[in-house]
Design an enzyme around this catalytic site. Structure first.
Site, PDB file in Angstrom:
ATOM      1  N   LYS A  13       0.821  -1.212   0.000  1.00 31.84           N
ATOM      2  CA  LYS A  13       0.000   0.000   0.000  1.00 31.84           C
ATOM      3  C   LYS A  13       0.854   1.260   0.000  1.00 31.84           C
ATOM      4  O   LYS A  13       0.519   2.253  -0.646  1.00 31.84           O
ATOM      5  CB  LYS A  13      -0.935   0.023   1.212  1.00 31.84           C
ATOM      6  CG  LYS A  13      -2.109  -0.907   1.113  1.00 31.84           C
ATOM      7  CD  LYS A  13      -3.143  -0.621   2.193  1.00 31.84           C
ATOM      8  CE  LYS A  13      -2.551  -0.777   3.580  1.00 31.84           C
ATOM      9  NZ  LYS A  13      -3.549  -0.478   4.633  1.00 31.84           N
TER      10      LYS A  13
ATOM     11  N   ARG B  61      -0.638  -9.192  14.159  1.00 36.18           N
ATOM     12  CA  ARG B  61      -1.195  -8.164  13.276  1.00 36.18           C
ATOM     13  C   ARG B  61      -2.004  -8.784  12.145  1.00 36.18           C
ATOM     14  O   ARG B  61      -3.079  -8.283  11.776  1.00 36.18           O
ATOM     15  CB  ARG B  61      -0.067  -7.297  12.704  1.00 36.18           C
ATOM     16  CG  ARG B  61       0.613  -6.411  13.738  1.00 36.18           C
ATOM     17  CD  ARG B  61       1.852  -5.743  13.163  1.00 36.18           C
ATOM     18  NE  ARG B  61       1.524  -4.778  12.103  1.00 36.18           N
ATOM     19  CZ  ARG B  61       2.426  -4.213  11.321  1.00 36.18           C
ATOM     20  NH1 ARG B  61       3.711  -4.540  11.433  1.00 36.18           N
ATOM     21  NH2 ARG B  61       2.061  -3.328  10.406  1.00 36.18           N
TER      22      ARG B  61
END
Length: 311
Positions: free
Chosen positions: A97, A267
């Site tokens: 990203k 995560r």
């Protein structure tokens, strides 16, 4: 150059067939606020102006060949990616990203909005929502979804969001997605694309543990896949910290403290648990696109471009 091209197009659109539906739309919206009317009518006028700029102006004496080329490029861009782009970008840590987000921002000329940046800006500007957020944080609490959505509402009313924006890092939960949808509906807008950058969990550890970031810009580097030009390695092949600087500014790069193999497991579990319900929420609208981010950068980018085209 764009301004002059659109100025010429505006004169031509007034006498064209494209003007009639746009003006009819404007009359229907006279009972609405000026800002709502502008938001709904302007895209039609603008798109029509671009089409006229390319088809009518290009061959006229009022423009240069460069202006014709620019007008054609803009026409093709908006024909491909119109209407107003409200894009949610999803992806696990290390999916790319940080690499591709700024490229989407540059292509569509719309801002990429980070909830953290917006929150800090609202607090600094002492807006009504910003003051509420400051009070909550001062008391040691977590900023509520209502406050975050309010901050987004204020931000997307700014001029640079007229043609759309990219949300990165929000929504993180289904409840937040529903709150976002409600707010956008009140603003006469809706999410137009949800793009997920997908990478197998087994691939992400190498990506994450070699990642370095330029904090101010968000530019991302990797010691193996995309090293900064300044990088030097020691006798063991590890990067020398002082040599890790941003290619554009020369400022030091940093590693996130949670960019470790141990932290990554937690995560990723959280990401999958939170993200799947959001994708399922938007899937019935036909706007969710999954991009294979486990390939070359160019391959990923080509899939992203395809995912953002109008359906």
């Amino acid at each position: 150059m764009l301004v002059s091209t659109l100025r010429i197009a505006s004169r031509r659109i007034a006498s064209s067939s494209l003007a009639r539906p746009a003006l009819a739309s404007a009359r229907k919206l006279t009972t609405q606020s000026a800002s709502q009317t502008e938001t709904k009518v302007f895209p039609l006028l603008f798109a029509g102006g671009l089409a006229l700029a390319a088809s009518q102006v290009a061959g006229g004496k009022e423009t240069t060949s460069n202006e014709s080329t620019d007008a054609k490029a803009l026409e093709e861009k908006f024909a491909t990616f119109w209407p107003r782009n409200i894009l949610i970008l999803f992806g696990p840590p290390g999916c790319g990203k940080g690499t591709h987000g700024p490229k989407i921002e540059g292509l569509l000329e719309i801002p990429q909005l980070s909830t953290g940046d917006m929150l800090r800006a609202a607090v600094a500007a002492k807006t009504e929502v910003g003051l509420k957020a400051k009070a909550v944080m001062a008391a040691g609490g977590l900023v509520s979804d209502d406050i975050v959505v309010g901050i987004i509402r204020d931000r997307i009313r700014e001029p640079d969001c007229k043609f759309g924006f990219i949300l990165d890092g929000f929504p993180r939960t289904l409840v937040q997605a529903q709150a976002l949808d409600k707010m956008l509906a009140e603003e006469g807008a809706t999410v137009t694309k949800v793009v997920e950058l997908k990478v197998p969990d087994s691939i992400l550890e190498e990506r994450i543990c070699g990642r370095w970031i330029h904090k101010k810009s968000g530019r991302s580097y990797h010691v193996k896949f995309a090293p900064p030009k300044s990088m030097k390695v020691d006798a063991n092949g590890n990067p020398v910290k002082d040599s890790m600087t941003d290619d554009e500014t020369g400022e030091p790069l940093m590693q996130r403290p949670d960019d470790t193999a141990t932290a990554l497991v937690k995560r990723l579990a959280g990401y999958h648990e939170e993200t799947v319900p959001i994708l399922e929420h938007y899937a019935p609208n036909g706007i969710v696109r999954t991009v294979n981010a486990n390939q070359s950068m160019d391959g990923v980018w080509q899939e992203i471009l395809k995912s953002m085209e109008r359906s």
